[in-house]
Design a protein around this motif. Sequence first.
Motif, PDB file in Angstrom:
ATOM      1  N   ASN A 143       0.762  -1.435   0.036  1.00  0.00           N
ATOM      2  CA  ASN A 143       0.132  -0.031  -0.096  1.00  0.00           C
ATOM      3  C   ASN A 143       0.686   1.468   0.042  1.00  0.00           C
ATOM      4  O   ASN A 143       0.372   2.143  -0.824  1.00  0.00           O
ATOM      5  CB  ASN A 143      -0.789  -0.085   1.402  1.00  0.00           C
ATOM      6  CG  ASN A 143      -2.115  -0.849   0.922  1.00  0.00           C
ATOM      7  OD1 ASN A 143      -2.587  -1.078  -0.142  1.00  0.00           O
ATOM      8  ND2 ASN A 143      -2.727  -1.365   1.823  1.00  0.00           N
ATOM      9  N   LEU A 144       2.015   1.197   0.709  1.00  0.00           N
ATOM     10  CA  LEU A 144       3.000   2.457   0.747  1.00  0.00           C
ATOM     11  C   LEU A 144       3.531   2.432  -0.588  1.00  0.00           C
ATOM     12  O   LEU A 144       3.632   3.871  -1.030  1.00  0.00           O
ATOM     13  CB  LEU A 144       4.077   2.140   1.937  1.00  0.00           C
ATOM     14  CG  LEU A 144       3.590   2.166   3.232  1.00  0.00           C
ATOM     15  CD1 LEU A 144       4.578   2.030   4.238  1.00  0.00           C
ATOM     16  CD2 LEU A 144       3.051   3.774   3.431  1.00  0.00           C
ATOM     17  N   ILE A 145       3.963   1.684  -1.272  1.00  0.00           N
ATOM     18  CA  ILE A 145       4.333   1.686  -2.696  1.00  0.00           C
ATOM     19  C   ILE A 145       3.392   2.181  -3.656  1.00  0.00           C
ATOM     20  O   ILE A 145       3.552   3.081  -4.246  1.00  0.00           O
ATOM     21  CB  ILE A 145       4.964   0.175  -3.147  1.00  0.00           C
ATOM     22  CG1 ILE A 145       6.116  -0.222  -2.434  1.00  0.00           C
ATOM     23  CG2 ILE A 145       5.341   0.239  -4.573  1.00  0.00           C
ATOM     24  CD1 ILE A 145       6.719  -1.340  -2.576  1.00  0.00           C
ATOM     25  N   TYR A 146       2.171   1.773  -3.435  1.00  0.00           N
ATOM     26  CA  TYR A 146       1.023   2.142  -4.227  1.00  0.00           C
ATOM     27  C   TYR A 146       0.693   3.730  -4.104  1.00  0.00           C
ATOM     28  O   TYR A 146       0.623   4.530  -4.989  1.00  0.00           O
ATOM     29  CB  TYR A 146      -0.238   1.493  -4.102  1.00  0.00           C
ATOM     30  CG  TYR A 146      -1.453   1.851  -4.702  1.00  0.00           C
ATOM     31  CD1 TYR A 146      -1.611   1.541  -6.135  1.00  0.00           C
ATOM     32  CD2 TYR A 146      -2.724   2.430  -4.069  1.00  0.00           C
ATOM     33  CE1 TYR A 146      -2.696   2.010  -6.875  1.00  0.00           C
ATOM     34  CE2 TYR A 146      -3.720   2.706  -4.691  1.00  0.00           C
ATOM     35  CZ  TYR A 146      -3.527   2.444  -6.409  1.00  0.00           C
ATOM     36  OH  TYR A 146      -4.831   2.892  -6.859  1.00  0.00           O
ATOM     37  N   ILE A 147       0.920   4.250  -2.936  1.00  0.00           N
ATOM     38  CA  ILE A 147       0.652   5.667  -2.486  1.00  0.00           C
ATOM     39  C   ILE A 147       1.793   6.314  -3.130  1.00  0.00           C
ATOM     40  O   ILE A 147       1.601   7.499  -3.680  1.00  0.00           O
ATOM     41  CB  ILE A 147       0.369   5.621  -0.927  1.00  0.00           C
ATOM     42  CG1 ILE A 147      -0.927   5.224  -0.632  1.00  0.00           C
ATOM     43  CG2 ILE A 147       0.284   7.080  -0.588  1.00  0.00           C
ATOM     44  CD1 ILE A 147      -1.052   5.011   0.789  1.00  0.00           C
ATOM     45  N   TYR A 148       2.984   5.873  -2.936  1.00  0.00           N
ATOM     46  CA  TYR A 148       3.987   6.582  -3.337  1.00  0.00           C
ATOM     47  C   TYR A 148       4.214   6.797  -5.039  1.00  0.00           C
ATOM     48  O   TYR A 148       4.126   8.107  -5.475  1.00  0.00           O
ATOM     49  CB  TYR A 148       5.324   5.941  -3.039  1.00  0.00           C
ATOM     50  CG  TYR A 148       6.615   6.398  -3.464  1.00  0.00           C
ATOM     51  CD1 TYR A 148       7.164   7.432  -3.169  1.00  0.00           C
ATOM     52  CD2 TYR A 148       7.196   5.855  -4.597  1.00  0.00           C
ATOM     53  CE1 TYR A 148       8.345   8.093  -3.790  1.00  0.00           C
ATOM     54  CE2 TYR A 148       8.322   6.403  -5.393  1.00  0.00           C
ATOM     55  CZ  TYR A 148       8.976   7.501  -4.766  1.00  0.00           C
ATOM     56  OH  TYR A 148       9.836   8.007  -5.342  1.00  0.00           O
ATOM     57  N   ARG A 149       3.714   6.019  -5.706  1.00  0.00           N
ATOM     58  CA  ARG A 149       3.385   5.861  -7.073  1.00  0.00           C
ATOM     59  C   ARG A 149       2.556   6.869  -7.424  1.00  0.00           C
ATOM     60  O   ARG A 149       2.540   7.770  -8.524  1.00  0.00           O
ATOM     61  CB  ARG A 149       3.180   4.510  -7.598  1.00  0.00           C
ATOM     62  CG  ARG A 149       4.302   3.478  -7.652  1.00  0.00           C
ATOM     63  CD  ARG A 149       4.172   2.386  -8.413  1.00  0.00           C
ATOM     64  NE  ARG A 149       5.250   1.483  -8.551  1.00  0.00           N
ATOM     65  CZ  ARG A 149       4.990   0.086  -8.243  1.00  0.00           C
ATOM     66  NH1 ARG A 149       3.900  -0.575  -8.488  1.00  0.00           N
ATOM     67  NH2 ARG A 149       6.176  -0.657  -8.387  1.00  0.00           N
ATOM     68  N   GLN A 150       1.507   6.986  -6.765  1.00  0.00           N
ATOM     69  CA  GLN A 150       0.292   7.804  -7.069  1.00  0.00           C
ATOM     70  C   GLN A 150       0.747   9.404  -6.807  1.00  0.00           C
ATOM     71  O   GLN A 150       0.643  10.250  -7.673  1.00  0.00           O
ATOM     72  CB  GLN A 150      -0.914   7.486  -6.341  1.00  0.00           C
ATOM     73  CG  GLN A 150      -1.670   6.351  -6.481  1.00  0.00           C
ATOM     74  CD  GLN A 150      -2.975   6.156  -5.629  1.00  0.00           C
ATOM     75  OE1 GLN A 150      -3.037   6.936  -4.556  1.00  0.00           O
ATOM     76  NE2 GLN A 150      -3.773   5.258  -6.043  1.00  0.00           N
ATOM     77  N   LEU A 151       1.383   9.477  -5.685  1.00  0.00           N
ATOM     78  CA  LEU A 151       1.840  10.983  -5.373  1.00  0.00           C
ATOM     79  C   LEU A 151       3.112  11.217  -6.461  1.00  0.00           C
ATOM     80  O   LEU A 151       3.178  12.367  -6.618  1.00  0.00           O
ATOM     81  CB  LEU A 151       2.388  10.864  -3.777  1.00  0.00           C
ATOM     82  CG  LEU A 151       1.538  10.672  -2.674  1.00  0.00           C
ATOM     83  CD1 LEU A 151       2.032  10.658  -1.548  1.00  0.00           C
ATOM     84  CD2 LEU A 151       0.376  12.060  -2.904  1.00  0.00           C
ATOM     85  N   LYS A 152       3.713  10.242  -6.693  1.00  0.00           N
ATOM     86  CA  LYS A 152       4.986  10.929  -7.809  1.00  0.00           C
ATOM     87  C   LYS A 152       4.247  11.095  -8.994  1.00  0.00           C
ATOM     88  O   LYS A 152       4.547  12.143  -9.573  1.00  0.00           O
ATOM     89  CB  LYS A 152       5.786   9.547  -7.947  1.00  0.00           C
ATOM     90  CG  LYS A 152       6.814   9.707  -8.806  1.00  0.00           C
ATOM     91  CD  LYS A 152       7.944   8.597  -8.868  1.00  0.00           C
ATOM     92  CE  LYS A 152       9.134   8.839  -9.480  1.00  0.00           C
ATOM     93  NZ  LYS A 152       8.988   9.321 -11.175  1.00  0.00           N
TER      94      LYS A 152
END
Length: 166
Positions: A23-32
Amino acid sequence: MFEIYLILATCFLLPICCLITNNLIYIYRQLKSLKDIEETTNIMCIDNKNILYVANIYINRKKWLDCITILEFYMQQTRINEPIILGQYYNYIGLCYQSVNIYKIATQYYLKAYHKAPLTKQTLKNLANIYKLSGDIDSASKINQKLIGLNNTKNIPSITLNKKNN
């Protein structure tokens, strides 16, 4: 006994850690992706894939108005020559309107998407679903028949004739 406790605790906590990490990786990709789009100075340089990705982010977060706004704004500011991309834009906007139970406007956008890209399965599914929700069973069955026909033609294997060398 203590070792068994540690093994059980590790077996319980390891899947939870994996889920949190994903989930943290998914959120990071979205924010990026959002940051990359925000830093772009020329709106004409934003790739359609990025816009559709951001729209998908908004849909997953149930931010319907934000999704509609970004897609409408981008369609007005740029000239999109690809009918499939434009059909996806209309399809996403229709999905947002359908999610807030505004079926007439959703139907209009699904029909626009259908006219731009009539062979897109997701658009046909959404159009059939909105007709069903609106109570128009005849139109829903016609669209379902088109979808079944599209599925049948895509699943027919091509037949090649092998000539035997004599």
